[in-house]
Enzyme design. Structure first.
Site, PDB file in Angstrom:
ATOM      1  N   CYS A 138      11.969   7.763  13.369  1.00 14.84           N
ATOM      2  CA  CYS A 138      11.169   7.064  14.370  1.00 14.84           C
ATOM      3  C   CYS A 138      11.934   6.856  15.666  1.00 14.84           C
ATOM      4  O   CYS A 138      11.333   6.583  16.706  1.00 14.84           O
ATOM      5  CB  CYS A 138      10.682   5.727  13.827  1.00 14.84           C
ATOM      6  N   GLY A 186      -1.858   2.618  12.714  1.00  8.05           N
ATOM      7  CA  GLY A 186      -1.398   1.255  12.939  1.00  8.05           C
ATOM      8  C   GLY A 186      -2.331   0.465  13.833  1.00  8.05           C
ATOM      9  O   GLY A 186      -2.583  -0.719  13.592  1.00  8.05           O
ATOM     10  N   GLU A 243       4.966  -1.009  13.439  1.00  5.26           N
ATOM     11  CA  GLU A 243       5.781  -0.054  14.182  1.00  5.26           C
ATOM     12  C   GLU A 243       4.970   1.239  14.255  1.00  5.26           C
ATOM     13  O   GLU A 243       4.693   1.860  13.232  1.00  5.26           O
ATOM     14  CB  GLU A 243       7.118   0.185  13.478  1.00  5.26           C
ATOM     15  N   GLY A 262       4.216   3.483  10.795  1.00  2.00           N
ATOM     16  CA  GLY A 262       3.463   4.722  10.719  1.00  2.00           C
ATOM     17  C   GLY A 262       2.980   5.166  12.088  1.00  2.00           C
ATOM     18  O   GLY A 262       3.638   4.931  13.106  1.00  2.00           O
ATOM     19  N   SER A 263       1.811   5.788  12.127  1.00  2.00           N
ATOM     20  CA  SER A 263       1.297   6.393  13.348  1.00  2.00           C
ATOM     21  C   SER A 263       0.635   5.374  14.254  1.00  2.00           C
ATOM     22  O   SER A 263       0.222   4.293  13.818  1.00  2.00           O
ATOM     23  CB  SER A 263       0.281   7.476  12.992  1.00  2.00           C
ATOM     24  N   LYS A 310       0.873  -1.155   0.000  1.00  2.00           N
ATOM     25  CA  LYS A 310       0.000   0.000   0.000  1.00  2.00           C
ATOM     26  C   LYS A 310       0.922   1.219   0.000  1.00  2.00           C
ATOM     27  O   LYS A 310       1.620   1.492   0.983  1.00  2.00           O
ATOM     28  CB  LYS A 310      -0.923  -0.020   1.219  1.00  2.00           C
ATOM     29  N   GLU A 337       4.647  11.221  21.657  1.00  2.00           N
ATOM     30  CA  GLU A 337       5.551  11.567  20.562  1.00  2.00           C
ATOM     31  C   GLU A 337       5.034  12.788  19.798  1.00  2.00           C
ATOM     32  O   GLU A 337       3.850  12.905  19.505  1.00  2.00           O
ATOM     33  CB  GLU A 337       5.679  10.381  19.594  1.00  2.00           C
TER      34      GLU A 337
END
Length: 509
Positions: A282, A226, A245, A221-222, A166, A375
């Site tokens: 990250c 996620g 992740e 990603g976020s 994707k 974060e």
């Protein structure tokens, strides 16, 4: 209704560059997954897989100039950074080819019958087989290393699993170009081009995780995105592994002795790490526990000088820029929060680096300052000033899982004296990688690497970087009492493939 167009956008201006594709329809997602599923047999031969991975690296390198140009136009990460990232990606592809050649990842174990054991042991032969089609959700901040040709794709192919990627909307043109390169590499070895599928669009990503022929997924990603996909993966009629992740604060503890010994060095190093790639790594250090008092003031002064010299930069897209500006503004308004270098908007399309300070006691208990423990994607970090070790312990005890955790020690502490061992013991449960006197930005591609951590850093205990990443896409199978003539070649006594294995309790190489 016509499918929505997919545009390539210049983050330096916010203006569209070109229409690259259209968002995939349900039928197109189904076609991509079925084509990948049909290509499984072509990956059965390990020699073919290894050759495909090496050819993919060769062809990506041959197309370097064009790929880096498009990547820079879509991400603003700069040719130097992107050239290095492409080199890392090609190295990773070749590293997995070597792992495929070696064959140890198959974990072959053979136990002959033993009637004297209690209970008796029958003939047992174990190894690992590929899961099937892997859905890969590309990341925004690493358009090569964690995108179409990245670690999820490379490790899945190494395991013998086709992939459907994707594409990330921040670099759709690059995704199309890279997919074409990978497909030519596949075709060169007689592997159907459908072994690398590519779809665009949010809805396509949701449909992909629910497709019955998708056997596993990898995501970077976020936390919000996620977790939604993770929930969808486990809610399927047949749940599948989801290796996501999601997010990480990457705490750093600086002891008072370390600050007294090398405050300027630590402050400068921290500035470089937190602003690297405009703070879009990250593993960016997002929370720093530093001593109060004079030695801490020296460190904060060095950090102030270094961060003040960092030029404003462009984030990957304007949505991220808006989120960053709003996020740091909200944090800066909290009581007792100060901004020695104010982060935020650096211009119409850029952001300025900065950092916030707060008494560690504010973070030691639940309250409005908990926002500082979340974060914030971009060039900012929070420096929590502690009075004593009990405040350090109290803050660390409130942190969620992380990809990394770092401690800066003095020479005496690094030699085993003082608090070094106790801090390591407190950091180890928090992260998948614990660093001493280093900085977390920069994840080496190496056999011993682990890029993962407790939730929400990741949704599993596996790694997305390093040789053991291949294990995510395999499952063990045991054959019991099976005649030699019916066994896969990997499990026969004479070991015709020359695989490393454990044979009747002993290791064979």
């Amino acid at each position: 209704m016509a499918a929505a167009p997919v545009w390539s956008v210049d983050p330096r201006t916010g203006k569209p560059r070109e229409q690259v594709a259209v968002e995939a329809t349900p039928a197109e997602v189904d076609t991509a997954v079925r084509a990948a599923h049909a290509a499984r047999g072509a990956l059965a031969d390990r020699a073919v897989r290894a050759a495909l991975l090496r050819t993919a690296a060769d062809r990506l390198e041959a197309a370097k100039d064009a790929l880096v140009e498009v990547a820079d136009a879509e991400t603003a990460l700069g040719p130097v950074r992107l050239t290095g990232e492409l080199a890392r990606t090609c190295y990773q592809l070749r590293a997995f080819a070597g792992i495929v050649d070696e064959g140890a990842f198959l974990d072959v174990v053979i136990d002959h019958p033993d009637a004297t054991a209690t209970p008796p042991v029958p003939d047992l032969r174990r190894y690992k087989v590929p899961l099937g089609v892997v859905a890969v959700y590309a990341a925004s901040n690493f358009p090569f290393a964690f995108s179409v040709p990245g670690g999820d794709t490379a490790s899945a192919l190494a395991a013998g699993c086709p992939v459907v990627v994707k594409a990330h909307p921040d670099h759709p043109a690059l995704s199309e170009l890279v997919a074409k390169v990978l497909r030519t590499a596949a075709a060169a070895h007689g592997v159907p081009e459908g072994v690398i599928g590519l779809v665009h669009g949010f809805d396509a990503g949701v449909r992909l995780i629910g497709h019955p022929l998708v056997a596993a997924a990898g995501f970077t990603g976020s936390v919000r995105g996620g977790r939604a996909l993770f929930d969808a993966a486990v809610a399927r009629p047949v749940p599948i592994p989801f290796h996501g992740e999601l997010g990480s604060l990457n705490p750093v503890v600086i002891t008072e002795e370390a600050a007294a010994e090398r405050a300027e060095e630590i402050g400068t190093g921290l500035a470089g790490s937190m602003t690297l790639g405009v703070g879009q790594f990250c593993v960016k250090p997002g929370l720093v526990l530093a001593p109060a008092g004079e030695v801490g003031d020296r460190l904060v002064g060095a950090l102030t000088d270094a961060v003040s010299r960092v030029e404003a930069g462009v984030l990957l897209d304007h949505r991220m820029r808006d989120d960053f500006v709003a996020g740091v503004a909200e944090r800066a308004k909290l009581p007792d929060v100060e901004s020695p270098v104010t982060p935020g908007a650096g211009g119409e399309h850029t952001v300025g680096a900065g950092f916030l300070t707060v008494p560690a006691a504010r973070l030691a208990v639940e309250g409005e300052h908990d926002l500082l423990l979340e974060e914030c994607f971009g060039p900012v970090t929070v420096v929590a000033r502690y009075q004593d070790d009990t405040e350090v312990t109290a803050v660390l005890s409130r942190l969620p899982g992380n990809l990394t955790a770092t401690v800066q020690l003095s020479a005496r502490e690094a030699a085993g004296a003082g608090v070094g061992a106790s801090i390591l013991a407190e950091l180890t449960p928090l992260a998948g990688r614990v660093l001493v006197n280093g900085w977390p930005t920069g994840v080496a591609v190496a056999p011993a690497q682990h890029h993962g951590g407790p939730y929400p850093a990741t949704t599993s205990t596996s790694t997305s970087v390093g040789g053991t990443a291949v294990e995510r896409w395999l499952r063990p199978v045991v054959y019991q009492g099976t005649p030699e003539a019916l066994l896969p070649a990997e499990l026969r006594d004479d070991n015709p493939l020359g695989l490393p294995r454990r044979f009747n309790g002993g290791l064979e190489n």
